[in-house]
Design a protein around this motif. Sequence first.
Motif, PDB file in Angstrom:
ATOM      1  N   ALA A 104       0.338  -0.770   0.183  1.00 18.66           N
ATOM      2  CA  ALA A 104       0.148   0.229  -0.047  1.00 18.66           C
ATOM      3  C   ALA A 104       0.480   0.933   0.382  1.00 18.66           C
ATOM      4  CB  ALA A 104      -1.236  -0.110   1.270  1.00 18.66           C
ATOM      5  N   PRO A 105       0.512   2.315  -0.672  1.00 17.55           N
ATOM      6  CA  PRO A 105       1.199   3.537  -0.651  1.00 17.55           C
ATOM      7  C   PRO A 105       1.248   4.248   0.157  1.00 17.55           C
ATOM      8  CG  PRO A 105      -0.965   3.969  -1.704  1.00 17.55           C
ATOM      9  CD  PRO A 105      -0.132   2.622  -1.170  1.00 17.55           C
ATOM     10  N   ARG A 106       0.289   3.851   1.873  1.00 20.43           N
ATOM     11  CA  ARG A 106       0.466   4.610   2.737  1.00 20.43           C
ATOM     12  C   ARG A 106      -0.437   3.472   3.912  1.00 20.43           C
ATOM     13  NH1 ARG A 106      -1.766   7.982  -0.883  1.00 20.43           N
ATOM     14  NH2 ARG A 106      -1.165  10.347  -0.712  1.00 20.43           N
ATOM     15  N   ALA A 107       0.693   4.540   5.042  1.00 17.92           N
ATOM     16  CA  ALA A 107       0.114   3.115   6.048  1.00 17.92           C
ATOM     17  C   ALA A 107       0.149   4.108   7.185  1.00 17.92           C
ATOM     18  CB  ALA A 107       0.948   2.361   6.336  1.00 17.92           C
ATOM     19  N   PHE A 108      -0.901   3.468   8.003  1.00 15.95           N
ATOM     20  CA  PHE A 108      -0.953   3.709   9.832  1.00 15.95           C
ATOM     21  C   PHE A 108      -0.027   2.638  10.552  1.00 15.95           C
ATOM     22  CE2 PHE A 108      -4.539   5.230   7.871  1.00 15.95           C
ATOM     23  CZ  PHE A 108      -4.758   6.859   8.232  1.00 15.95           C
ATOM     24  N   VAL A 109       0.209   3.417  11.156  1.00 16.44           N
ATOM     25  CA  VAL A 109       1.230   2.209  11.875  1.00 16.44           C
ATOM     26  C   VAL A 109       1.399   3.177  13.617  1.00 16.44           C
ATOM     27  CG1 VAL A 109       3.654   1.740  13.121  1.00 16.44           C
ATOM     28  CG2 VAL A 109       3.402   1.761  10.766  1.00 16.44           C
ATOM     29  N   SER A 110       0.517   2.505  14.867  1.00 16.65           N
ATOM     30  CA  SER A 110       0.661   2.481  15.868  1.00 16.65           C
ATOM     31  C   SER A 110       1.266   1.574  16.940  1.00 16.65           C
ATOM     32  CB  SER A 110      -1.222   3.191  16.759  1.00 16.65           C
ATOM     33  OG  SER A 110      -1.426   1.881  16.500  1.00 16.65           O
ATOM     34  N   PHE A 111       1.317   2.814  18.413  1.00 14.76           N
ATOM     35  CA  PHE A 111       2.521   2.001  19.033  1.00 14.76           C
ATOM     36  C   PHE A 111       2.417   2.760  20.402  1.00 14.76           C
ATOM     37  CE2 PHE A 111       5.210   4.404  16.355  1.00 14.76           C
ATOM     38  CZ  PHE A 111       5.696   5.045  17.900  1.00 14.76           C
ATOM     39  N   PRO A 112       2.593   1.860  21.436  1.00 14.34           N
ATOM     40  CA  PRO A 112       3.088   1.859  22.782  1.00 14.34           C
ATOM     41  C   PRO A 112       4.562   3.223  23.017  1.00 14.34           C
ATOM     42  CG  PRO A 112       3.068   0.264  23.244  1.00 14.34           C
ATOM     43  CD  PRO A 112       2.321  -0.260  21.333  1.00 14.34           C
ATOM     44  N   ASN A 113       4.154   4.140  23.633  1.00 13.89           N
ATOM     45  CA  ASN A 113       5.701   4.993  23.348  1.00 13.89           C
ATOM     46  C   ASN A 113       6.143   4.778  24.536  1.00 13.89           C
ATOM     47  OD1 ASN A 113       8.028   6.815  23.186  1.00 13.89           O
ATOM     48  ND2 ASN A 113       6.206   8.425  24.516  1.00 13.89           N
ATOM     49  N   PHE A 114       7.415   3.939  24.529  1.00 16.59           N
ATOM     50  CA  PHE A 114       7.906   2.956  25.841  1.00 16.59           C
ATOM     51  C   PHE A 114       8.551   4.245  26.537  1.00 16.59           C
ATOM     52  CE2 PHE A 114      11.750   0.580  28.038  1.00 16.59           C
ATOM     53  CZ  PHE A 114      10.724   0.004  28.200  1.00 16.59           C
ATOM     54  N   ALA A 115       9.101   5.380  25.932  1.00 18.54           N
ATOM     55  CA  ALA A 115       9.470   6.910  26.583  1.00 18.54           C
ATOM     56  C   ALA A 115       8.535   7.771  27.323  1.00 18.54           C
ATOM     57  CB  ALA A 115      10.531   7.288  24.841  1.00 18.54           C
ATOM     58  N   HIS A 116       7.709   6.888  27.399  1.00 16.84           N
ATOM     59  CA  HIS A 116       6.758   7.744  28.395  1.00 16.84           C
ATOM     60  C   HIS A 116       6.865   8.235  29.915  1.00 16.84           C
ATOM     61  CE1 HIS A 116       2.802   8.477  30.472  1.00 16.84           C
ATOM     62  NE2 HIS A 116       2.433   9.186  29.632  1.00 16.84           N
ATOM     63  N   TRP A 117       6.641   8.917  30.759  1.00 10.86           N
ATOM     64  CA  TRP A 117       7.368   9.872  31.653  1.00 10.86           C
ATOM     65  C   TRP A 117       6.469   8.334  32.983  1.00 10.86           C
ATOM     66  CZ3 TRP A 117       4.823  10.506  35.784  1.00 10.86           C
ATOM     67  CH2 TRP A 117       3.401  10.759  36.191  1.00 10.86           C
ATOM     68  N   ARG A 118       5.840   7.681  32.553  1.00 14.85           N
ATOM     69  CA  ARG A 118       5.468   7.392  33.704  1.00 14.85           C
ATOM     70  C   ARG A 118       6.748   5.928  33.966  1.00 14.85           C
ATOM     71  NH1 ARG A 118      -0.453   8.347  32.653  1.00 14.85           N
ATOM     72  NH2 ARG A 118      -0.570   9.775  34.390  1.00 14.85           N
ATOM     73  N   VAL A 119       6.791   5.720  32.465  1.00 14.70           N
ATOM     74  CA  VAL A 119       7.924   4.500  31.535  1.00 14.70           C
ATOM     75  C   VAL A 119       9.293   5.269  32.475  1.00 14.70           C
ATOM     76  CG1 VAL A 119       8.512   2.796  30.211  1.00 14.70           C
ATOM     77  CG2 VAL A 119       6.416   3.162  29.917  1.00 14.70           C
ATOM     78  N   ARG A 120       9.735   5.782  31.680  1.00 11.40           N
ATOM     79  CA  ARG A 120      10.945   6.039  32.499  1.00 11.40           C
ATOM     80  C   ARG A 120      11.407   6.490  34.212  1.00 11.40           C
ATOM     81  NH1 ARG A 120      13.121  10.986  28.598  1.00 11.40           N
ATOM     82  NH2 ARG A 120      12.310   9.901  26.018  1.00 11.40           N
ATOM     83  N   LEU A 121      10.350   7.055  35.075  1.00 10.51           N
ATOM     84  CA  LEU A 121       9.859   7.077  36.428  1.00 10.51           C
ATOM     85  C   LEU A 121       9.899   5.614  37.204  1.00 10.51           C
ATOM     86  CD1 LEU A 121      10.269   8.688  38.153  1.00 10.51           C
ATOM     87  CD2 LEU A 121       7.503   8.574  38.346  1.00 10.51           C
ATOM     88  N   ALA A 122       9.462   4.303  36.323  1.00 10.18           N
ATOM     89  CA  ALA A 122       9.149   3.817  36.818  1.00 10.18           C
ATOM     90  C   ALA A 122      10.980   3.208  36.540  1.00 10.18           C
ATOM     91  CB  ALA A 122       8.868   2.656  36.092  1.00 10.18           C
ATOM     92  N   LEU A 123      10.942   3.324  35.664  1.00 12.64           N
ATOM     93  CA  LEU A 123      12.736   2.717  35.650  1.00 12.64           C
ATOM     94  C   LEU A 123      13.645   2.789  36.448  1.00 12.64           C
ATOM     95  CD1 LEU A 123      13.388   2.047  31.364  1.00 12.64           C
ATOM     96  CD2 LEU A 123      13.362   0.076  33.174  1.00 12.64           C
ATOM     97  N   LEU A 124      13.643   4.350  36.959  1.00 11.08           N
ATOM     98  CA  LEU A 124      14.250   5.566  37.293  1.00 11.08           C
ATOM     99  C   LEU A 124      14.087   4.672  38.529  1.00 11.08           C
ATOM    100  CD1 LEU A 124      16.395   7.100  37.625  1.00 11.08           C
ATOM    101  CD2 LEU A 124      14.349   8.917  37.810  1.00 11.08           C
ATOM    102  N   TRP A 125      13.231   4.847  39.007  1.00 10.91           N
ATOM    103  CA  TRP A 125      12.225   4.713  40.702  1.00 10.91           C
ATOM    104  C   TRP A 125      13.103   2.738  40.899  1.00 10.91           C
ATOM    105  CZ3 TRP A 125      12.870   9.184  42.446  1.00 10.91           C
ATOM    106  CH2 TRP A 125      11.993   9.077  43.879  1.00 10.91           C
ATOM    107  N   ASN A 126      12.689   2.079  40.475  1.00 13.32           N
ATOM    108  CA  ASN A 126      12.034   0.567  40.513  1.00 13.32           C
ATOM    109  C   ASN A 126      13.185   0.155  40.294  1.00 13.32           C
ATOM    110  OD1 ASN A 126       9.838   1.128  42.052  1.00 13.32           O
ATOM    111  ND2 ASN A 126       8.856   0.790  40.157  1.00 13.32           N
ATOM    112  N   GLY A 127      14.058   0.430  39.221  1.00 16.10           N
ATOM    113  CA  GLY A 127      15.672  -0.011  38.515  1.00 16.10           C
ATOM    114  C   GLY A 127      13.822  -1.570  37.175  1.00 16.10           C
ATOM    115  N   ARG A 128      13.553  -2.074  37.342  1.00 13.32           N
ATOM    116  CA  ARG A 128      12.756  -3.123  36.586  1.00 13.32           C
ATOM    117  C   ARG A 128      11.676  -2.445  35.889  1.00 13.32           C
ATOM    118  NH1 ARG A 128      12.368  -3.860  42.029  1.00 13.32           N
ATOM    119  NH2 ARG A 128      13.593  -5.619  42.288  1.00 13.32           N
ATOM    120  N   MET A 129      11.982  -3.177  34.230  1.00  7.04           N
ATOM    121  CA  MET A 129      10.755  -3.484  33.504  1.00  7.04           C
ATOM    122  C   MET A 129       9.321  -2.593  33.967  1.00  7.04           C
ATOM    123  SD  MET A 129      12.726  -3.260  30.714  1.00  7.04           S
ATOM    124  CE  MET A 129      11.295  -2.856  29.320  1.00  7.04           C
TER     125      MET A 129
END
Length: 195
Positions: A104-129
């Motif tokens: 197809a000449p065009r495509a929609f692609v969607s995904f969860p953003n792993f750099a969202h601030w809650r994800v970053r905070l969880a990694l920083l605070w807990n050191g876990r995924m």
Amino acid sequence: MALRPDLAIIAGAVPAATRVLDVGCGDGDLIAALRDKGVDARGLEIDAANVTAAIARGQSVVQGDANHDLADYPDDAFDYAILSQTLQTTERPDRVIAELLRIAPRAFVSFPNFAHWRVRLALLWNGRMPVTRLLPVAWYETPNIHHVTVADFRDLVRARGIGVEAAWYLSGDKPTSAAAATWRAEHAIFLISRG
């Protein structure tokens, strides 16, 4: 039934009277919404139970794997391809995107953003995924094999000469601006095209 917010955005952006392949279509909610507006929508889904549910709804869905089965579709078979919340589960996202833009000449692609601030905070605070609403299971049971960020996706399409026609960002289930989307958006939706 109300569509998931990313699917509602995609459904609203796909023009009527077009041909669409929804890759990773689940049980066909988006296909149903697209058909209601006159779109020739078809699906490819890996999960047999979802394929059965979609077919029971009268939809044209085949069982297949985006990693391998997109190669069976001819060039320009569709006007749009859709890959919603599936990119991060593919073996080689770059190759899957290339296949989408071949069929197809065009495509929609969607995904969860792993750099969202809650994800970053969880990694920083807990050191876990982190375990979040959009990444709801522990690292060892997730289907996600590539965690992607808004910045990573932008870099990939730029490096491959792929055009970005539009982008939408969601925080929770509400739209948010492109300003600082890398850390503010939980979810991103891109409309990409051949370069």
